[in-house]
Enzyme design. Sequence first.
Site, PDB file in Angstrom:
ATOM      1  N   GLY A 290       0.818  -1.217   0.000  1.00 36.92           N
ATOM      2  CA  GLY A 290       0.000   0.000   0.000  1.00 36.92           C
ATOM      3  C   GLY A 290       0.846   1.259   0.000  1.00 36.92           C
ATOM      4  O   GLY A 290       1.929   1.312  -0.615  1.00 36.92           O
ATOM      5  N   SER A 291       0.383   2.270   0.742  1.00 39.48           N
ATOM      6  CA  SER A 291       0.998   3.605   0.666  1.00 39.48           C
ATOM      7  C   SER A 291       2.453   3.678   1.098  1.00 39.48           C
ATOM      8  O   SER A 291       3.115   4.673   0.817  1.00 39.48           O
ATOM      9  CB  SER A 291       0.208   4.578   1.522  1.00 39.48           C
ATOM     10  N   THR A 292       2.957   2.658   1.800  1.00 41.38           N
ATOM     11  CA  THR A 292       4.370   2.717   2.178  1.00 41.38           C
ATOM     12  C   THR A 292       5.250   2.662   0.920  1.00 41.38           C
ATOM     13  O   THR A 292       6.450   2.908   0.995  1.00 41.38           O
ATOM     14  CB  THR A 292       4.762   1.557   3.117  1.00 41.38           C
ATOM     15  N   MET A 293       4.641   2.401  -0.236  1.00 41.30           N
ATOM     16  CA  MET A 293       5.379   2.377  -1.498  1.00 41.30           C
ATOM     17  C   MET A 293       5.506   3.765  -2.117  1.00 41.30           C
ATOM     18  O   MET A 293       6.335   3.978  -3.008  1.00 41.30           O
ATOM     19  CB  MET A 293       4.620   1.510  -2.495  1.00 41.30           C
TER      20      MET A 293
END
Length: 576
Positions: A290-293
Amino acid sequence: MKLQGALYPWRFRIVLALLALMVGAIAWRIVDLQVLDQGFLKGQGDARSVRHIPIPAHRGLMTDRHGEPLAVSTPVTTLWANPREMQAAQARWPELAEALGQNSAELHQRLKEQAEREFMYLVRGLTPEQGQRVLDLDIPGVYSQEEFRRFYPAGEVAAHVVGFTDIDDHGREGMELAYNEWLAGVPGKRQVLKDRRGRLIKDVQVVKNAKAGKALALSLDLRLQYLAHRELRNALLEFGAKAGSLVVLDVKTGEVLAMVNQPTYNPNNRRSLQPAAMRNRAMTDLFEPGSTMKPFSMSAALETGRWKPSDLVEVWPGSLRIGRYTIRDVSRTQGRELSLTGILINSSNVGMSKVAFDIGGATIHDVMRKVGFGQDTGLGFPGERVGNLPTYREWRQAETATLSYGYGLSVTAVQLAHAYGALANDGRLVPMSLTRVDHKPEGVSVVSPEVAKAVQGMLQEVIEAPRGVFRAQVPGYHVAGKSGTARKASVNSRGYQENAYRSMFAGFGPMRDPRIAIAVVIDEPSKSGYYGGLVSAPVFSRVMSGALRLMNVAPDNLPPEDVKTADADKTNGGRI
Ligand code: 59J
C-alpha cells in the site's frame, strides 16, 4: 616270528598310520590357527566385540552482536537399555521406572516388546546429575551416553531468527538450520569392547577426537530485540490484532539489529507447537505494501528531473475514474491541489496516480526493483520469500496507478525495511546481513543522493507537518517515515475485504545522519482503530526512541531549554 606277525597284522598297521596322520593334521591345524592365521582370526574376533561409538561434538555458541548468548549447548545424559540383557532382572523394573519418573506398566510393556533387541532409549536429555542418580541403582542392562542439548536463553524473544535443533542436535529452523554446518562440528569416534550380548566391557581408545563447532555472532542486538518484542506485543494486544512483524536495520552496515514477529513460541518447550507461531513472518509472509510504497514512486518522479517536491497536482474531488475503475482518497483534501510533499502527507492515491501517469510505469518499476522489491535479499534464510514485482510491459493506466500507490505487488517486511534503509543511506543499498558485519560493505547507489535527500525531507514533513503522523515523532530526534493502511485482498474471490486491514509504518532516523530504518506491519487490528498512523506509528516511535538511546546516537532535535539545562549541568557538576 609267527607271534609277531600275529601281534601286528597288516590291518593294525593301517589303523596306526591313519591315527598318526590325523594327529599330524590336527597339529598342523593348531600351528596354522595360532601362528599363521593369527591376524585374520583376531580380526574376526574383534569384529564381534569391538565397537565404534560416536563422541558428540560440541555445537557452537550462537550469540547476539555483543556476545549475549542466544543458543547454548549443555551436556546432557541420555539413558538407554539393552532389553535382552534386562529380561533377567525383571524384579528391578519398577524401581527403574520410578527413578525415571515413568509409568511402571508402560515401561514393562516396552521392555517386553523389545525383549529381542539390544538397544532402546529410556530417556534422553537428563541433566548429568539426574542421569547419575539412575545409573547409581546399578541395574544390569541400563547404560548412559553423553550428548549435548540446545538451550535458548532469549526464548520467544529471538525464537524466529535463532530457530532450533532437533533431538539429534541438527539445525531444523532459522539460523540453526541456515548455519548448521558452521555450528555443528564433526563428531569423534571411540573404540570400545562389548561382549556378545552388547554389554560394554572396556573403553579401549579414542580413535578420533570430536571437532567442536564454531561460534556464530548474529547481527541482532538483544536489547533492541527485547524492546521490539515488547512494543509489538503490546500493540497487538491494544488493537486486538492477529499477527505482526517488526524489523530494525542498521542502514550503514545492512545488519538486522532486531527482527520480531507475533505470534511467537518458546523454543525451549516445543511440545504444543502451533505452525502459525513458528513462522518468521518478517521474511516468510508476503503482503501488499500500500501507501508505504509512495516514497519510491516519488523518488522515481524526482529522478526524472520533471518534478520537484513543491510542484502542485490537482487532487479534487478525491476520486479519479480510469475506465471502469475508480481511484479514491480516503481523507478528502481541503483545497484543490497538493504539492508532492502534500500527496505524501495526505496519502493521496489520486495525486500519486497523476504523477505516475506523467512519468510512466517503467520508471516506477525501475526504482522499486532497484531498492529490492521482488528481488532475493541474499540472506538465505530458510523459507524466505522473494515476493512479486510484476515484470514491466506496456501497462494499462489502472495498473500503473495501483502500483504507484502500492498495490499489485507483494513484499516482505524485511524488504520494506531494506528499501527504506536505502533512502536513509542517501540512496545506497547495502546488502543485508543476519550475522555481525565487521567490515562495512560498499553498497550500490540505487537512487541519486540528491533525490534520496529530497525524499528524506518530504518524509520528515509527513511526520512533522501540522496534519502529519505526529504519533511517529521521537522526542529529541528528527525522524522520517510513511504510514499505510491497506485493505487485505480476499482469499477466495477477486477484490478486497470490507473489514480486514493491514496497518503499516516504515521510516528512519535521525535526520542529521540516518542510522536506523524500521518497518512495522500489523495484521488485522480489530478494535480501537486500524489506520497505520494510529496502530503502527506509535510502535515505530517507541522502538526508534529506545534504539537511538541504546546505540548512543546523539539527539539532533533538543529544544533550546534542554540545551541550556545541559550546559548548566556541566558548570555545577550535575547538581541542581
Ligand atoms: C484504504 C486500499 C485497496 C486496494 C482504503 C484504507 C485501494 C485500492 C485496489 C479504504 C482504508 C479504507 C488496488 S487511509 O494507505 O487508501 O495509514 O494512516 O486498501 O486504495 O485502490 O477504508 N492511510 N489507505 N486503500 N485499497 N485498491 C490511508 C491510505 C494509505 C492512512 C489514513 C487513512 C488507503 C490516513 C487504503 C494511514 O495511505
